[in-house]
Design a protein around this motif. Structure first.
Motif, PDB file in Angstrom:
ATOM      1  N   VAL A 165       0.829  -1.188   0.000  1.00 57.72           N
ATOM      2  CA  VAL A 165       0.000   0.000   0.000  1.00 57.72           C
ATOM      3  C   VAL A 165       0.872   1.249   0.000  1.00 57.72           C
ATOM      4  O   VAL A 165       0.620   2.199  -0.724  1.00 57.72           O
ATOM      5  N   ALA A 166       1.946   1.261   0.825  1.00 53.08           N
ATOM      6  CA  ALA A 166       2.808   2.445   0.903  1.00 53.08           C
ATOM      7  C   ALA A 166       3.432   2.745  -0.456  1.00 53.08           C
ATOM      8  O   ALA A 166       3.496   3.891  -0.883  1.00 53.08           O
ATOM      9  N   GLY A 167       3.896   1.720  -1.146  1.00 55.20           N
ATOM     10  CA  GLY A 167       4.502   1.914  -2.458  1.00 55.20           C
ATOM     11  C   GLY A 167       3.513   2.461  -3.467  1.00 55.20           C
ATOM     12  O   GLY A 167       3.834   3.342  -4.263  1.00 55.20           O
TER      13      GLY A 167
ATOM     14  N   VAL B 282       1.156   7.278  -6.464  1.00 55.00           N
ATOM     15  CA  VAL B 282       0.044   8.180  -6.697  1.00 55.00           C
ATOM     16  C   VAL B 282       0.413   9.606  -6.303  1.00 55.00           C
ATOM     17  O   VAL B 282       0.084  10.563  -6.992  1.00 55.00           O
ATOM     18  N   LEU B 283       1.125   9.767  -5.191  1.00 59.33           N
ATOM     19  CA  LEU B 283       1.451  11.094  -4.679  1.00 59.33           C
ATOM     20  C   LEU B 283       2.732  11.663  -5.265  1.00 59.33           C
ATOM     21  O   LEU B 283       3.091  12.781  -4.944  1.00 59.33           O
ATOM     22  N   GLY B 284       3.404  10.922  -6.118  1.00 61.91           N
ATOM     23  CA  GLY B 284       4.650  11.412  -6.708  1.00 61.91           C
ATOM     24  C   GLY B 284       4.379  12.483  -7.728  1.00 61.91           C
ATOM     25  O   GLY B 284       4.191  12.209  -8.895  1.00 61.91           O
ATOM     26  N   LEU B 285       4.354  13.719  -7.265  1.00 63.26           N
ATOM     27  CA  LEU B 285       3.957  14.820  -8.128  1.00 63.26           C
ATOM     28  C   LEU B 285       5.114  15.435  -8.890  1.00 63.26           C
ATOM     29  O   LEU B 285       4.896  16.209  -9.797  1.00 63.26           O
ATOM     30  N   THR B 286       6.352  15.103  -8.512  1.00 59.37           N
ATOM     31  CA  THR B 286       7.502  15.714  -9.175  1.00 59.37           C
ATOM     32  C   THR B 286       8.098  14.747 -10.185  1.00 59.37           C
ATOM     33  O   THR B 286       7.992  13.543 -10.057  1.00 59.37           O
ATOM     34  N   THR B 287       8.738  15.300 -11.188  1.00 60.77           N
ATOM     35  CA  THR B 287       9.407  14.482 -12.182  1.00 60.77           C
ATOM     36  C   THR B 287      10.515  13.705 -11.517  1.00 60.77           C
ATOM     37  O   THR B 287      11.238  14.221 -10.672  1.00 60.77           O
ATOM     38  N   GLY B 288      10.693  12.466 -11.873  1.00 60.43           N
ATOM     39  CA  GLY B 288      11.747  11.648 -11.295  1.00 60.43           C
ATOM     40  C   GLY B 288      11.412  11.136  -9.910  1.00 60.43           C
ATOM     41  O   GLY B 288      12.296  10.727  -9.183  1.00 60.43           O
TER      42      GLY B 288
ATOM     43  N   THR C 110      10.655   8.905  -6.892  1.00 58.94           N
ATOM     44  CA  THR C 110      11.164   7.569  -6.636  1.00 58.94           C
ATOM     45  C   THR C 110      10.326   6.863  -5.592  1.00 58.94           C
ATOM     46  O   THR C 110      10.031   7.427  -4.545  1.00 58.94           O
ATOM     47  N   ASN C 111       9.968   5.640  -5.866  1.00 61.49           N
ATOM     48  CA  ASN C 111       9.275   4.809  -4.903  1.00 61.49           C
ATOM     49  C   ASN C 111      10.338   4.264  -3.943  1.00 61.49           C
ATOM     50  O   ASN C 111      11.065   3.332  -4.267  1.00 61.49           O
ATOM     51  N   LEU C 112      10.439   4.873  -2.776  1.00 59.77           N
ATOM     52  CA  LEU C 112      11.487   4.515  -1.815  1.00 59.77           C
ATOM     53  C   LEU C 112      11.364   3.078  -1.326  1.00 59.77           C
ATOM     54  O   LEU C 112      12.373   2.404  -1.124  1.00 59.77           O
ATOM     55  N   THR C 113      10.153   2.629  -1.132  1.00 60.72           N
ATOM     56  CA  THR C 113       9.938   1.266  -0.652  1.00 60.72           C
ATOM     57  C   THR C 113      10.454   0.255  -1.668  1.00 60.72           C
ATOM     58  O   THR C 113      11.165  -0.693  -1.310  1.00 60.72           O
ATOM     59  N   ALA C 114      10.141   0.456  -2.933  1.00 57.41           N
ATOM     60  CA  ALA C 114      10.604  -0.466  -3.975  1.00 57.41           C
ATOM     61  C   ALA C 114      12.109  -0.374  -4.167  1.00 57.41           C
ATOM     62  O   ALA C 114      12.786  -1.389  -4.363  1.00 57.41           O
TER      63      ALA C 114
ATOM     64  N   TYR D 288      11.496  16.526   3.324  1.00 55.42           N
ATOM     65  CA  TYR D 288      11.953  15.190   2.945  1.00 55.42           C
ATOM     66  C   TYR D 288      10.943  14.470   2.059  1.00 55.42           C
ATOM     67  O   TYR D 288       9.736  14.580   2.267  1.00 55.42           O
ATOM     68  N   ILE D 289      11.473  13.702   1.111  1.00 50.95           N
ATOM     69  CA  ILE D 289      10.638  12.832   0.287  1.00 50.95           C
ATOM     70  C   ILE D 289      10.315  11.552   1.037  1.00 50.95           C
ATOM     71  O   ILE D 289       9.457  10.781   0.648  1.00 50.95           O
ATOM     72  N   GLY D 290      11.036  11.316   2.109  1.00 50.18           N
ATOM     73  CA  GLY D 290      10.868  10.143   2.955  1.00 50.18           C
ATOM     74  C   GLY D 290      12.070  10.022   3.864  1.00 50.18           C
ATOM     75  O   GLY D 290      12.983  10.853   3.827  1.00 50.18           O
TER      76      GLY D 290
END
Length: 148
Positions: free
Chosen positions: A2-4, A9-15, A17-21, A57-59
């Motif tokens: 779910v977090a990934g 979905v919330l990644g609004l900026t170009t590039g 990154t899915n931190l969990t993946a 922070y992005i995460g």
């Protein structure tokens, strides 16, 4: 995860990154990946003692082992993800334009004195009071600096 999915979905900026993946499979079971969308995200991190010009922070990742730290640095560098290490709660520098990964070293608050070798080992987020207590108890001192 779910977090990934939420990150995607919330990644609004170009590039974005899915931190969990990206980091998840390279971390030990006790390491934590925290996302800004998590409940009480900032409360789960070591806080600066001032929010003046604080970074965003992005995460965040809370490593549990030295190998976690090594893997985080390698992966972040390879993917051009800026990061800041935190852990002691310091910070007055101007990081208001920073938007990257927090590597929270709060799991590394250890201090150890080997008196026979006269060797002091300090964890990445140890606090001065820990050093002071340990060294004073052993009849030693830790020299600190001050600003004039």
């Amino acid at each position: 995860m779910v977090a990934g999915a939420l990150q995607s979905v919330l990644g609004l900026t170009t590039g974005f990154t899915n931190l969990t993946a990206l980091f998840g499979s390279s971390l030990s079971p006790d390491a934590q990946i925290l996302l800004p969308t998590d409940t009480n995200f900032t409360a789960k991190l070591t806080q600066r003692w001032t929010d003046y010009n604080a970074p965003s922070y992005i995460g965040a990742i809370k490593p549990a082992t030295e190998a976690d730290i090594q893997n985080i640095v390698k992966i972040a560098a390879a993917n051009e993800i800026p990061f800041l290490t935190t852990g002691g709660g310091h910070g007055t520098d101007d990081f208001h334009a920073f938007n990257g990964l927090s590597v929270d070293l709060s799991n590394f608050r250890s201090v150890h004195l080997d008196s026979s070798e006269n060797r002091l080992t300090i964890g990445g987020s140890a606090k001065i009071y820990q050093l002071d207590k340990l060294l004073n108890g052993a009849g030693k001192e830790f020299r600190t600096f001050s600003y004039i």
